[in-house]
Design a protein around this motif. Structure first.
Motif, PDB file in Angstrom:
ATOM      1  N   VAL A 262       0.855  -0.986   0.025  1.00 54.17           N
ATOM      2  CA  VAL A 262      -0.305   0.309  -0.130  1.00 54.17           C
ATOM      3  C   VAL A 262       1.061   0.833  -0.010  1.00 54.17           C
ATOM      4  CG1 VAL A 262      -1.736  -1.733   1.273  1.00 54.17           C
ATOM      5  CG2 VAL A 262      -0.351   0.268   2.080  1.00 54.17           C
ATOM      6  N   VAL A 263       2.117   1.403   0.344  1.00 58.34           N
ATOM      7  CA  VAL A 263       2.946   2.677   0.003  1.00 58.34           C
ATOM      8  C   VAL A 263       2.667   3.131  -1.356  1.00 58.34           C
ATOM      9  CG1 VAL A 263       5.447   3.709   0.991  1.00 58.34           C
ATOM     10  CG2 VAL A 263       4.767   1.802   2.676  1.00 58.34           C
ATOM     11  N   PRO A 264       2.602   3.799  -1.457  1.00 61.53           N
ATOM     12  CA  PRO A 264       3.458   4.191  -2.571  1.00 61.53           C
ATOM     13  C   PRO A 264       4.720   4.097  -3.408  1.00 61.53           C
ATOM     14  CG  PRO A 264       2.767   6.643  -1.630  1.00 61.53           C
ATOM     15  CD  PRO A 264       2.615   5.003  -0.283  1.00 61.53           C
ATOM     16  N   THR A 265       4.738   4.052  -4.693  1.00 63.58           N
ATOM     17  CA  THR A 265       5.837   3.336  -5.155  1.00 63.58           C
ATOM     18  C   THR A 265       7.127   4.264  -5.177  1.00 63.58           C
ATOM     19  OG1 THR A 265       4.567   1.911  -6.198  1.00 63.58           O
ATOM     20  CG2 THR A 265       6.750   1.329  -7.163  1.00 63.58           C
ATOM     21  N   VAL A 266       6.883   4.820  -5.322  1.00 60.41           N
ATOM     22  CA  VAL A 266       8.044   6.561  -5.416  1.00 60.41           C
ATOM     23  C   VAL A 266       8.820   6.211  -4.105  1.00 60.41           C
ATOM     24  CG1 VAL A 266       8.349   8.411  -5.679  1.00 60.41           C
ATOM     25  CG2 VAL A 266       7.328   7.992  -7.463  1.00 60.41           C
ATOM     26  N   LEU A 267       7.543   5.980  -2.570  1.00 59.73           N
ATOM     27  CA  LEU A 267       8.644   6.200  -1.327  1.00 59.73           C
ATOM     28  C   LEU A 267       8.983   5.099  -0.927  1.00 59.73           C
ATOM     29  CD1 LEU A 267       5.583   8.167   0.421  1.00 59.73           C
ATOM     30  CD2 LEU A 267       6.570   8.882  -0.615  1.00 59.73           C
ATOM     31  N   SER A 268       9.344   3.860  -1.412  1.00 56.61           N
ATOM     32  CA  SER A 268       9.379   2.327  -1.472  1.00 56.61           C
ATOM     33  C   SER A 268      10.357   2.572  -1.966  1.00 56.61           C
ATOM     34  CB  SER A 268       8.272   1.546  -2.072  1.00 56.61           C
ATOM     35  OG  SER A 268       7.379   0.962  -1.349  1.00 56.61           O
ATOM     36  N   ALA A 269      10.531   3.174  -3.649  1.00 63.54           N
ATOM     37  CA  ALA A 269      11.903   3.514  -4.535  1.00 63.54           C
ATOM     38  C   ALA A 269      13.017   4.512  -3.302  1.00 63.54           C
ATOM     39  CB  ALA A 269      11.569   4.190  -5.535  1.00 63.54           C
TER      40      ALA A 269
ATOM     41  N   ALA B 107      13.634   5.219  -0.377  1.00 62.40           N
ATOM     42  CA  ALA B 107      13.847   4.569   0.736  1.00 62.40           C
ATOM     43  C   ALA B 107      14.631   3.438   0.469  1.00 62.40           C
ATOM     44  CB  ALA B 107      12.459   3.559   1.402  1.00 62.40           C
ATOM     45  N   PHE B 108      14.766   2.476  -0.633  1.00 63.00           N
ATOM     46  CA  PHE B 108      15.309   1.708  -1.352  1.00 63.00           C
ATOM     47  C   PHE B 108      17.162   2.381  -2.053  1.00 63.00           C
ATOM     48  CE2 PHE B 108      12.019  -2.208  -1.257  1.00 63.00           C
ATOM     49  CZ  PHE B 108      12.951  -2.516  -0.496  1.00 63.00           C
ATOM     50  N   TRP B 109      16.758   3.557  -2.309  1.00 62.00           N
ATOM     51  CA  TRP B 109      18.322   4.285  -2.759  1.00 62.00           C
ATOM     52  C   TRP B 109      18.970   5.130  -1.394  1.00 62.00           C
ATOM     53  CZ3 TRP B 109      18.901   9.282  -2.757  1.00 62.00           C
ATOM     54  CH2 TRP B 109      19.755  10.357  -3.367  1.00 62.00           C
ATOM     55  N   TRP B 110      18.039   4.976  -0.551  1.00 60.58           N
ATOM     56  CA  TRP B 110      18.953   5.480   0.682  1.00 60.58           C
ATOM     57  C   TRP B 110      19.681   3.776   1.304  1.00 60.58           C
ATOM     58  CZ3 TRP B 110      21.101   9.509   2.235  1.00 60.58           C
ATOM     59  CH2 TRP B 110      20.820  11.076   1.814  1.00 60.58           C
ATOM     60  N   ILE B 111      19.038   2.804   1.477  1.00 59.04           N
ATOM     61  CA  ILE B 111      19.030   1.702   1.538  1.00 59.04           C
ATOM     62  C   ILE B 111      20.890   1.118   0.761  1.00 59.04           C
ATOM     63  CG2 ILE B 111      18.755  -0.810   1.956  1.00 59.04           C
ATOM     64  CD1 ILE B 111      16.292   0.413   2.568  1.00 59.04           C
ATOM     65  N   PHE B 112      21.074   1.521   0.039  1.00 56.44           N
ATOM     66  CA  PHE B 112      21.489   1.239  -1.570  1.00 56.44           C
ATOM     67  C   PHE B 112      22.074   1.636  -1.879  1.00 56.44           C
ATOM     68  CE2 PHE B 112      17.906  -1.893  -3.372  1.00 56.44           C
ATOM     69  CZ  PHE B 112      18.521  -3.709  -2.268  1.00 56.44           C
ATOM     70  N   ASP B 113      22.779   3.530  -1.057  1.00 53.84           N
ATOM     71  CA  ASP B 113      23.472   4.545  -1.289  1.00 53.84           C
ATOM     72  C   ASP B 113      24.380   3.224  -0.915  1.00 53.84           C
ATOM     73  OD1 ASP B 113      23.732   7.696  -1.097  1.00 53.84           O
ATOM     74  OD2 ASP B 113      25.166   6.427   0.659  1.00 53.84           O
ATOM     75  N   SER B 114      25.631   3.858  -1.665  1.00 54.27           N
ATOM     76  CA  SER B 114      27.148   3.227  -1.906  1.00 54.27           C
ATOM     77  C   SER B 114      27.762   4.181  -1.189  1.00 54.27           C
ATOM     78  CB  SER B 114      27.861   3.953  -2.830  1.00 54.27           C
ATOM     79  OG  SER B 114      27.297   5.414  -3.687  1.00 54.27           O
TER      80      SER B 114
ATOM     81  N   THR C 182       5.449  -6.886 -13.095  1.00 50.28           N
ATOM     82  CA  THR C 182       7.024  -6.145 -13.167  1.00 50.28           C
ATOM     83  C   THR C 182       7.603  -6.005 -14.359  1.00 50.28           C
ATOM     84  OG1 THR C 182       6.700  -8.583 -11.070  1.00 50.28           O
ATOM     85  CG2 THR C 182       9.059  -8.140 -12.341  1.00 50.28           C
ATOM     86  N   PHE C 183       6.828  -6.675 -15.391  1.00 45.84           N
ATOM     87  CA  PHE C 183       7.602  -6.569 -16.970  1.00 45.84           C
ATOM     88  C   PHE C 183       6.649  -4.838 -17.156  1.00 45.84           C
ATOM     89  CE2 PHE C 183       7.209  -6.504 -21.560  1.00 45.84           C
ATOM     90  CZ  PHE C 183       8.136  -7.502 -21.742  1.00 45.84           C
ATOM     91  N   THR C 184       6.132  -4.551 -16.964  1.00 48.75           N
ATOM     92  CA  THR C 184       5.973  -3.077 -17.380  1.00 48.75           C
ATOM     93  C   THR C 184       6.294  -1.977 -15.709  1.00 48.75           C
ATOM     94  OG1 THR C 184       3.895  -3.237 -15.889  1.00 48.75           O
ATOM     95  CG2 THR C 184       4.021  -3.945 -18.896  1.00 48.75           C
ATOM     96  N   ASP C 185       7.265  -2.851 -15.295  1.00 52.12           N
ATOM     97  CA  ASP C 185       7.294  -1.874 -13.703  1.00 52.12           C
ATOM     98  C   ASP C 185       8.085  -0.585 -14.298  1.00 52.12           C
ATOM     99  OD1 ASP C 185       7.614  -0.925 -11.152  1.00 52.12           O
ATOM    100  OD2 ASP C 185       9.554  -2.641 -10.580  1.00 52.12           O
ATOM    101  N   PHE C 186       7.654   0.481 -13.789  1.00 58.39           N
ATOM    102  CA  PHE C 186       8.714   1.357 -14.328  1.00 58.39           C
ATOM    103  C   PHE C 186       9.021   3.227 -13.223  1.00 58.39           C
ATOM    104  CE2 PHE C 186       8.551   6.580 -15.126  1.00 58.39           C
ATOM    105  CZ  PHE C 186       9.299   6.657 -15.960  1.00 58.39           C
ATOM    106  N   GLN C 187       7.897   2.800 -12.559  1.00 60.60           N
ATOM    107  CA  GLN C 187       8.644   3.948 -11.110  1.00 60.60           C
ATOM    108  C   GLN C 187       9.934   3.253 -10.414  1.00 60.60           C
ATOM    109  OE1 GLN C 187       5.432   6.127  -9.271  1.00 60.60           O
ATOM    110  NE2 GLN C 187       4.134   4.153 -10.271  1.00 60.60           N
ATOM    111  N   LEU C 188       9.754   2.167  -9.726  1.00 58.87           N
ATOM    112  CA  LEU C 188      11.109   1.560  -9.430  1.00 58.87           C
ATOM    113  C   LEU C 188      12.291   2.146  -9.669  1.00 58.87           C
ATOM    114  CD1 LEU C 188      11.226  -0.144  -6.012  1.00 58.87           C
ATOM    115  CD2 LEU C 188      10.594  -1.601  -7.796  1.00 58.87           C
ATOM    116  N   ILE C 189      12.271   1.179 -11.230  1.00 61.38           N
ATOM    117  CA  ILE C 189      13.524   1.480 -12.211  1.00 61.38           C
ATOM    118  C   ILE C 189      14.486   2.863 -11.773  1.00 61.38           C
ATOM    119  CG2 ILE C 189      14.929   0.918 -13.779  1.00 61.38           C
ATOM    120  CD1 ILE C 189      13.896  -1.770 -11.849  1.00 61.38           C
ATOM    121  N   TRP C 190      13.448   4.149 -12.279  1.00 62.79           N
ATOM    122  CA  TRP C 190      13.220   5.245 -12.791  1.00 62.79           C
ATOM    123  C   TRP C 190      13.629   6.160 -11.964  1.00 62.79           C
ATOM    124  CZ3 TRP C 190      14.814   6.452 -17.587  1.00 62.79           C
ATOM    125  CH2 TRP C 190      14.100   8.084 -17.476  1.00 62.79           C
TER     126      TRP C 190
END
Length: 282
Positions: free
Chosen positions: A98-105, A107-114, A211-219
């Motif tokens: 239920v969490v918006p995809t952009v917010l999830s992305a 959060a993961f962007w910070w989790i995966f920060d170099s 999954t095949f049409t996923d856009f927001q998470l990748i972008w």
């Protein structure tokens, strides 16, 4: 049915038809373009970035869908047991969905920060690594990272849907099999799984389509990088549109249709097993 049909015709059929038409033109921003036949598709057939995006899309879809199904089924079986506070846990499981995809992305962007990744920090503290992991800067790590993010977000949908299917299976069947000496694996293999097959067909079809049409998470996470290692067909199509290449962008989007139709056919044939469950022929 006329109002509903009109809405579908305007919002679905017209954009699809326009996209197909643009794929056969050399249209660009501020220029309608002329009909050029299959030139866009011929150009894509020799475009290594396009074929890399096809490979990435298939890898992303297959790996993430398999992981979501396995973990989602395992979670559904656990939540189907008589656990304390099971209603609370079922509600918590839905949160990633239920969490918006952009917010999830983000959060993961910070989790995966170099530099500031919590994963790298923990692994360094326990002595498993000596320097931070470059999650999104290395092609292999980036692919694994976006797949992991998609799996985390998609598991709740699979788990809750399969849990709903498990609720429809009569407990008397399990009890009768137990009295006959069937093990837990045999009950799952010969009772739960066959009766759950139609639900699995539907949920996996939607999972593959999403999954095949996923856009927001990748972008948000990688924008297709590094070195196009995470470019999916959807993100590459958007990139071509953004650069003004409307014809090529539309052609890439149209090239996704056969894969989506294959997923729908998989669902259709999976649903035919309902006849077998009801005592009829397949």
């Amino acid at each position: 049915m006329v109002p509903a049909a009109a809405i579908l015709l305007f919002f679905l059929t017209y954009p699809l038809g326009l996209g197909v038409w643009l794929g056969f033109t050399d249209a660009r921003l501020n220029r309608p373009g002329e009909f050029i036949g299959f030139e866009n598709y011929q150009s894509l057939s020799g475009d290594p970035i396009f074929w890399l995006s096809v490979f990435n899309t298939l890898l992303y879809t297959i790996a993430a869908s398999i992981a979501k199904f396995g973990l989602g089924l395992w979670l559904a079986l656990i939540l189907n047991e008589n656990l304390p506070f099971k209603s609370f846990f079922r509600a918590v499981v839905l949160l990633p969905w239920v969490v918006p995809t952009v917010l999830s992305a983000l959060a993961f962007w910070w989790i995966f920060d170099s530099q500031f990744s919590i994963i790298s920090w923990v692994l360094i503290k326990i002595g498993l690594i000596s320097s931070p992991i470059n999650f999104l800067g290395d092609p292999t790590n980036a692919r694994l990272s976006v797949i992991a993010a998609n799996v985390w977000r998609g598991i709740p949908f699979v788990a809750i849907t399969l849990l709903a299917g498990l609720q429809t299976i009569s407990p008397s069947l399990q009890e009768a099999a137990t009295l006959d000496g069937a093990t837990s694996w045999e009950r799952f293999r010969f009772i739960t799984l066959p009766l759950l097959t139609p639900i699995i067909a539907v949920v996996m079809t939607f999972s593959v389509l999403f999954t095949f049409t996923d856009f927001q998470l990748i972008w948000v996470l990688t924008r297709g990088g590094p070195l196009n290692a995470t470019h999916l067909m959807a993100t590459l199509s958007f990139q071509r549109f953004s650069s003004g290449q409307l014809g090529e962008g539309a052609a890439i989007a149209v090239a996704m249709v056969p894969f989506l139709l294959a997923a729908i056919l998989f669902s259709y044939f999976g649903l035919q097993r309902r006849k077998w469950q009801q005592g009829g022929a397949d």
